[in-house]
Design a protein around this motif. Structure first.
Motif, short mmCIF file in Angstrom:
data_model
loop_
_atom_site.label_atom_id
_atom_site.label_comp_id
_atom_site.label_asym_id
_atom_site.label_seq_id
_atom_site.Cartn_x
_atom_site.Cartn_y
_atom_site.Cartn_z
N ILE A 128 0.85 -1.20 0.00
CA ILE A 128 0.00 0.00 0.00
C ILE A 128 0.88 1.24 0.00
O ILE A 128 2.06 1.18 0.34
N THR A 129 0.27 2.36 -0.40
CA THR A 129 1.00 3.64 -0.33
C THR A 129 0.31 4.48 0.73
O THR A 129 -0.90 4.72 0.65
N LEU A 130 1.07 4.88 1.77
CA LEU A 130 0.52 5.65 2.87
C LEU A 130 1.38 6.88 3.07
O LEU A 130 2.60 6.75 3.27
N PHE A 131 0.76 8.07 3.03
CA PHE A 131 1.49 9.34 3.17
C PHE A 131 2.71 9.37 2.25
O PHE A 131 3.82 9.72 2.67
N GLY A 132 2.54 8.93 1.02
CA GLY A 132 3.62 8.99 0.04
C GLY A 132 4.66 7.88 0.19
O GLY A 132 5.59 7.78 -0.60
N LYS A 133 4.50 7.04 1.24
CA LYS A 133 5.49 5.95 1.44
C LYS A 133 4.90 4.64 0.93
O LYS A 133 3.72 4.37 1.13
N HIS A 134 5.78 3.88 0.28
CA HIS A 134 5.36 2.60 -0.26
C HIS A 134 5.64 1.53 0.80
O HIS A 134 6.78 1.35 1.21
N ILE A 135 4.59 0.85 1.27
CA ILE A 135 4.79 -0.14 2.34
C ILE A 135 4.40 -1.52 1.85
O ILE A 135 3.33 -1.70 1.25
N ARG A 136 5.32 -2.47 2.14
CA ARG A 136 5.05 -3.85 1.73
C ARG A 136 4.85 -4.70 2.99
O ARG A 136 5.61 -4.57 3.96
N PHE A 137 3.80 -5.55 3.00
CA PHE A 137 3.56 -6.43 4.15
C PHE A 137 3.93 -7.85 3.77
O PHE A 137 3.54 -8.32 2.70
N ASP A 138 4.71 -8.52 4.65
CA ASP A 138 5.05 -9.91 4.33
C ASP A 138 3.89 -10.84 4.74
O ASP A 138 2.84 -10.36 5.17
N MET A 139 4.08 -12.16 4.63
CA MET A 139 2.95 -13.07 4.87
C MET A 139 2.44 -13.02 6.32
O MET A 139 1.30 -13.35 6.60
N TYR A 140 3.33 -12.55 7.25
CA TYR A 140 2.90 -12.44 8.65
C TYR A 140 2.29 -11.06 8.94
O TYR A 140 1.93 -10.78 10.08
N GLY A 141 2.26 -10.21 7.94
CA GLY A 141 1.68 -8.88 8.13
C GLY A 141 2.69 -7.88 8.65
O GLY A 141 2.32 -6.77 9.04
N VAL A 142 4.00 -8.26 8.65
CA VAL A 142 5.03 -7.33 9.13
C VAL A 142 5.30 -6.31 8.01
O VAL A 142 5.62 -6.70 6.88
N PRO A 143 5.18 -4.99 8.33
CA PRO A 143 5.37 -3.98 7.28
C PRO A 143 6.85 -3.67 7.05
O PRO A 143 7.67 -3.75 7.96
N GLU A 144 7.14 -3.30 5.80
CA GLU A 144 8.51 -2.89 5.46
C GLU A 144 8.38 -1.75 4.45
O GLU A 144 7.62 -1.86 3.47
N VAL A 145 9.09 -0.63 4.73
CA VAL A 145 9.01 0.51 3.79
C VAL A 145 9.92 0.21 2.61
O VAL A 145 11.10 -0.11 2.78
N VAL A 146 9.33 0.26 1.42
CA VAL A 146 10.13 -0.04 0.22
C VAL A 146 10.82 1.25 -0.24
O VAL A 146 10.15 2.25 -0.49
N PRO A 147 12.17 1.25 -0.33
CA PRO A 147 12.86 2.47 -0.78
C PRO A 147 12.42 2.83 -2.19
O PRO A 147 12.13 1.94 -3.00
N ALA A 148 12.34 4.13 -2.48
CA ALA A 148 11.91 4.61 -3.80
C ALA A 148 12.81 3.99 -4.88
O ALA A 148 14.00 3.83 -4.68
N GLY A 149 12.21 3.64 -5.99
CA GLY A 149 12.96 3.09 -7.13
C GLY A 149 13.05 1.59 -7.11
O GLY A 149 13.60 0.99 -8.03
N ARG A 150 12.55 0.91 -6.02
CA ARG A 150 12.60 -0.55 -6.01
C ARG A 150 11.28 -1.19 -6.38
O ARG A 150 10.21 -0.64 -6.11
#
Ligand code: HEM
Length: 379
Positions: free
Chosen positions: A357-379
């Motif tokens: 999802i994109t939240l406040f301009g940040k791209h966040i990826r959730f793994d299978m356990y629901g742990v969020p990780e901010v994806v650096p721009a350009g990846r």
């Protein structure tokens, strides 16, 4: 004697018309406890939704073909070509989701008002069986459109059942009619969905209504302290309660039509057993269990996920306090609301897991356990 009176007499000697009329009039004039409010229209709304599901289901059966070759195309035809097919399918698909949501609200109302206590324990137990039956409708119905999502969600769902120690393998084969999801599975799920479960539901609903009508709705007074109803403060079933229902049903139906138009159910891509799509998830009402199973070793997860349904079923026999008012049952209300909150949270994490999802301009990826990780721009 007039022709009408003679005709009435003729029927009366063959069928107990008068007794039925008098019985219905008696039911209509019943008095309900004074606290009965709009919240008590949820049960009637469930009856309305169940009737709607049966009616739209019968109409869907006119075009639906329960074979792996034709199922997907028949649903496509319904959505794109058959007159009002999109509306009938939309009402049926959304009706299923909304019925489960309203069931949860109705259970919550009954729970908070302590209406499951003596002598209504079996009304609650029967209600929980209705809830499980409705989940059964959801599980079996999901496969019927035979698209990628439904095929793979059923594969995952039946794998969960097949992993139960001991009986699991046989249960898996029984559900699928073989080792993999295929024509046998579709035939079994269809039979359950259109024959077995509807009969079970109708039987349970009749039992439920008979119990409610004979016991009347629960008052707020504690068990053993109930007072006879005072006609000056009581709510009449008709016209007071029924007029509320006559407002709620059409409003709800209008809302449903709006939802169907704005968010029609998808047709998806035809099922392909050779291509596993990413991020397969069950319907929202199975997400909490699905997510819980990810965190725990298989055996422990299966054992633990059997506990909440059992507690729900047996709750009236576990909670022995007499008070009904929520303010006098703080522990039991806290347990109930806590369990609901936990279930919703697990469902939410399940929904977000394996997504981005994109939240406040940040791209966040959730793994299978629901742990969020901010994806650096350009990846
Ligand atoms: C298709 C599903 C269902 C239908 C059609 C239905 C229908 C109704 C109706 C019409 C009432 C009376 C009005 C009201 O309280 O809203 C009622 C009351 C009740 N229902 Fe249900 N219900 C369903 C599911 C459930 C479930 C899932 C539970 C519990 C797990 C449940 C437990 C009860 C109890 C204990 C009462 C008595 C409440 C009281 O005395 O105040 N019902 N239901």
């Amino acid at each position: 004697m007039s022709l009408r009176a003679r005709a009435n007499g003729w029927f009366e000697r063959r069928y107990p018309m008068r007794a039925i009329r008098e019985g219905l009039a008696h039911q209509m004039h019943k008095l309900l406890p004074p606290h009965v409010s709009w919240l008590h229209t949820l049960g009637g709304l469930l009856l309305f939704l169940a009737a709607q599901q049966i009616l739209t289901g019968i109409l869907l059966m006119v075009y639906y073909r329960p074979t792996t070759e034709d199922a997907y195309e028949s649903v496509r035809f319904l959505m794109l070509k058959a007159s009002f097919g999109w509306l009938i399918r939309g009402l049926h698909a959304w009706g299923a989701t909304l019925m489960i949501a309203v069931l949860v609200l109705h259970m919550l109302r009954v729970f908070i008002m302590g209406a499951y206590k003596r002598p209504r324990e079996l009304t609650w137990v029967g209600g929980v069986l209705i809830f499980f039956t409705t989940l059964g409708f959801g599980f079996t119905g999901y496969l019927l459109p035979w698209n990628q999502l439904s095929y793979w969600a059923t594969t995952v769902g039946t794998e969960v059942a097949a992993s139960i120690p001991g009986i699991g393998r046989s249960l898996g084969v029984l559900m699928r009619g073989g080792e993999a999801v295929g024509q046998e599975t579709l035939a079994r799920f269809y039979t359950m969905h259109v024959v077995v479960l509807p009969w079970v539901l109708v039987f349970l609903m009749i039992m439920h209504i008979v119990m409610i009508r004979t016991q009347n709705l629960a008052p707020l007074e504690a068990v053993g302290e109930e007072r006879p109803l005072d006609p000056r403060t009581a709510v009449s079933f008709a016209p007071q309660h029924t007029s509320r229902e006559l407002v709620v049903f059409p409003l709800f139906f209008a809302l449903m039509i709006a939802v169907v138009i704005l968010f029609p159910p998808e047709i998806g891509v035809k099922a392909d057993p050779t291509v596993t799509p990413e991020g397969i998830k069950p319907e929202w009402y199975f997400l909490p269990t699905y997510q819980l199973l990810k965190y725990l070793p298989k055996l422990l997860g299966l054992g633990l996920s059997a506990i909440p349904p059992l507690l729900l079923l047996l709750w009236p026999f576990l909670d022995r306090s007499r008070a009904r008012r929520p303010s006098q049952r703080k522990l039991s209300v806290t347990i109930g609301l806590g369990a609901l909150l936990l279930t919703v949270l697990l469902g939410l994490v399940g929904y977000l897991s394996e997504s981005e999802i994109t939240l406040f301009g940040k791209h966040i990826r959730f793994d299978m356990y629901g742990v969020p990780e901010v994806v650096p721009a350009g990846r």
